[in-house]
Design an enzyme around this catalytic site. Structure first.
Site, PDB file in Angstrom:
ATOM      1  N   LYS A  23     -34.733 -16.953  56.155  1.00 55.73           N
ATOM      2  CA  LYS A  23     -34.946 -15.775  55.286  1.00 55.73           C
ATOM      3  C   LYS A  23     -34.121 -14.596  55.790  1.00 55.73           C
ATOM      4  O   LYS A  23     -33.411 -13.945  55.023  1.00 55.73           O
ATOM      5  CB  LYS A  23     -36.418 -15.395  55.285  1.00 55.73           C
ATOM      6  CG  LYS A  23     -36.715 -14.000  54.720  1.00 55.73           C
ATOM      7  CD  LYS A  23     -38.198 -13.677  54.656  1.00 55.73           C
ATOM      8  CE  LYS A  23     -38.718 -13.117  55.927  1.00 55.73           C
ATOM      9  NZ  LYS A  23     -38.475 -11.680  56.125  1.00 55.73           N
ATOM     10  N   ASN A  24     -34.188 -14.344  57.105  1.00 61.11           N
ATOM     11  CA  ASN A  24     -33.582 -13.124  57.655  1.00 61.11           C
ATOM     12  C   ASN A  24     -32.080 -13.230  57.839  1.00 61.11           C
ATOM     13  O   ASN A  24     -31.447 -12.283  58.294  1.00 61.11           O
ATOM     14  CB  ASN A  24     -34.287 -12.731  58.959  1.00 61.11           C
ATOM     15  CG  ASN A  24     -35.714 -12.308  58.683  1.00 61.11           C
ATOM     16  OD1 ASN A  24     -36.105 -12.101  57.521  1.00 61.11           O
ATOM     17  ND2 ASN A  24     -36.511 -12.200  59.723  1.00 61.11           N
ATOM     18  N   ARG A 122     -41.861   1.901  59.434  1.00 64.38           N
ATOM     19  CA  ARG A 122     -40.614   1.133  59.302  1.00 64.38           C
ATOM     20  C   ARG A 122     -39.504   2.125  58.933  1.00 64.38           C
ATOM     21  O   ARG A 122     -38.972   2.111  57.854  1.00 64.38           O
ATOM     22  CB  ARG A 122     -40.735   0.031  58.247  1.00 64.38           C
ATOM     23  CG  ARG A 122     -41.889  -0.927  58.408  1.00 64.38           C
ATOM     24  CD  ARG A 122     -41.766  -1.987  59.480  1.00 64.38           C
ATOM     25  NE  ARG A 122     -40.634  -2.864  59.497  1.00 64.38           N
ATOM     26  CZ  ARG A 122     -40.586  -4.073  58.932  1.00 64.38           C
ATOM     27  NH1 ARG A 122     -41.571  -4.451  58.161  1.00 64.38           N
ATOM     28  NH2 ARG A 122     -39.535  -4.855  59.075  1.00 64.38           N
ATOM     29  N   ARG A 397     -43.596 -15.113  51.168  1.00 64.90           N
ATOM     30  CA  ARG A 397     -42.375 -14.311  51.367  1.00 64.90           C
ATOM     31  C   ARG A 397     -41.428 -15.004  52.345  1.00 64.90           C
ATOM     32  O   ARG A 397     -40.225 -14.836  52.305  1.00 64.90           O
ATOM     33  CB  ARG A 397     -42.723 -12.923  51.904  1.00 64.90           C
ATOM     34  CG  ARG A 397     -43.512 -12.059  50.940  1.00 64.90           C
ATOM     35  CD  ARG A 397     -43.702 -10.662  51.488  1.00 64.90           C
ATOM     36  NE  ARG A 397     -42.430 -10.110  51.900  1.00 64.90           N
ATOM     37  CZ  ARG A 397     -42.331  -9.084  52.741  1.00 64.90           C
ATOM     38  NH1 ARG A 397     -43.397  -8.529  53.257  1.00 64.90           N
ATOM     39  NH2 ARG A 397     -41.144  -8.612  53.074  1.00 64.90           N
TER      40      ARG A 397
END
Ligand code: EPZ
Length: 418
Positions: A23-24, A122, A397
């Site tokens: 994903k990242n 964040r 996710r």
């Protein structure tokens, strides 16, 4: 209709599973596809809700996007927009990466502040400082961001902390800056190296990813490319911790051991046998699972923060003592509440969780974030009796089908609807 994982724990695992794309890595690569004129092809792009959101952003920007299995095609020929819709920007943290790509392409970008997991503050101050250093003017008003850059010029950027996202955004924006940009103290994660690999296949002149200095010679027009995303190292860590938690053995096809040295070392120290060769890992736990002593998360190559909940979940049901200190995010122990409902003995004081492993019992719990939800599922595999894990929208996710993969490893996990 509420969906949940029904888990029957207490059974040792035995099976094998293929690790899906990272994903990242896929998310910054999808943003980087904006930099090329024409149709790029990205293989092993995982079917995750975060990737679906990234593809939707590309469509909103005017790109033609197609997915066939795990191969995604992005055609930027008809791209026209540089404003990202609030609904999409707010859905995930990685949306912020489109700002760097749009700045490089259009010298302009506009969006609301990004969303993401509830892991604490964040901020994106380091991203903004990198854009400003390259020549962008940044305006921010009631949650909106607007970037304008009459021209972008390469220069030396020193990151005060090796932020993954800020490194990626600086690399993307630097591709559109005339001259050479040097990024000192960048993040060194494998996903940064993967992004460099994709950029180079577009013809970008980027070197140094994975080291303490990245150099980008920007200002060149980039052509479309074809690239394969690396395997997801946190998904790999999840399945290693699942076998460590439940006992038994498992084979992880496509796993890259070199990306997970601290995780493998911790699990071996707790009593697991782990081995493998190119593109394959196996893990076995026959005896009791011990503790890991004192362990700290940190920027790569230290123990990854994303694997912290997963290791804690395995240790909670073991028989040893451990102290895990989280140094990256200030709210990354929210899953501990769910483990406590399973009977775990975990004390969180500030940035450290003290774990005394003991047998767990099934419980009905709720995921509060992506890796926390995976951690509760891992713990449920070791817990005696039935567990239910709600909040699957968080888990989806980052995992294509966590229930399917854990079943392939021999776990009794089913996705159900109330
Ligand atoms: C990336 O997030 C990952 N997400 C995270 O994975 C991962 O936990 C994190 O890197 C650390 O490895 C994606 O790649 C999409 P950071 P990112 O910038 O880029 C502070 C998952 O579960 N910081 O390296 O947001 C920040 O608050 C997710 O897959 C600033 O202060 O992480 C944090 O304390 C969760 N200012 C630290 O740096 C900034 O401008 C590290 O954050 C940026 C970050």
């Amino acid at each position: 209709m509420m969906e949940y994982f029904a888990v029957e724990g207490g059974h040792p695992l035995e099976g094998s599973v293929t690790i899906h794309g990272a994903k990242n890595s896929a998310l910054p690569i999808l943003a980087a596809a904006l930099l090329a004129d024409g149709e790029s092809v990205i293989h092993n792009c995982p079917a995750l809700t975060d990737c679906a959101a990234a593809l939707e952003i590309l469509r909103c920007l005017g790109c033609r996007v197609r997915r066939e299995g795990t191969t995604v095609t992005v055609d930027t020929t008809c791209r026209r927009e540089h404003v990202i819709p609030d609904g999409l920007m707010g859905r995930m943290r990685a949306s912020v990466l489109f700002l760097g790509a749009l700045l490089a392409r259009d010298r302009a970008a506009a969006a609301c502040w990004p969303g993401g997991c509830a892991l604490g503050a964040r901020p994106i101050d380091l991203h903004i400082r990198a854009f400003q250093a390259l020549g962008a003017q940044v305006r921010s008003w009631n949650g909106q961001l607007s970037l304008q850059a009459p021209r972008l010029a390469g220069r030396r950027l020193a990151l005060p902390i090796p932020s993954v996202g800020a490194t990626e955004n600086a690399m993307l924006a630097a591709c559109g800056a005339q001259g050479v940009t040097v990024i000192d103290n960048p993040a060194r994660e494998p996903e940064i190296v993967d992004l460099q690999g994709f950029l180079r296949c577009l013809g970008a002149r980027v070197t140094g990813a994975g080291s303490d200095r990245i150099t980008v010679e920007g200002g060149h027009r980039l052509h479309p490319g074809e690239y394969t995303v690396m395997a997801d190292r946190i998904v790999t860590a999840t399945y290693l911790c699942a076998v460590a938690a439940a006992g038994g053995e498992g084979e992880l096809r496509g796993a890259q051991a070199s990306h997970l040295a601290p995780v493998i070392s911790a699990l071996k120290g707790a009593g697991c046998a782990i081995g493998g060769q190119k593109g394959r890992l196996w893990i076995r736990r026959k005896g009791p699972l011990g503790g890991v002593g004192a362990l700290r998360t940190g920027p790569y190559p230290a123990f990854p923060t994303d694997a912290q909940p997963l290791l804690a979940a395995a240790l909670a049901g073991g028989g040893g003592k451990s102290r895990i200190t989280e140094t990256i995010f200030d709210h990354r122990f929210r899953y501990v509440q769910g483990l406590a409902e399973m009977g775990a003995c975990i004390q969180v004081r500030g940035d450290t969780a003290a774990i005394v492993g003991r047998p767990l019992r099934g419980a009905w719990v709720e995921a509060t974030d992506l890796r926390g939800g995976a951690a509760l599922t891992v713990a449920a595999l070791a817990a005696q009796g039935e567990s239910r894990i709600g909040g699957l929208e968080h888990i989806d996710r980052g995992y294509e089908a966590l229930d399917r993969d854990l079943r392939a490893l021999g776990g009794w996990v089913w996705r159900k609807q109330e």
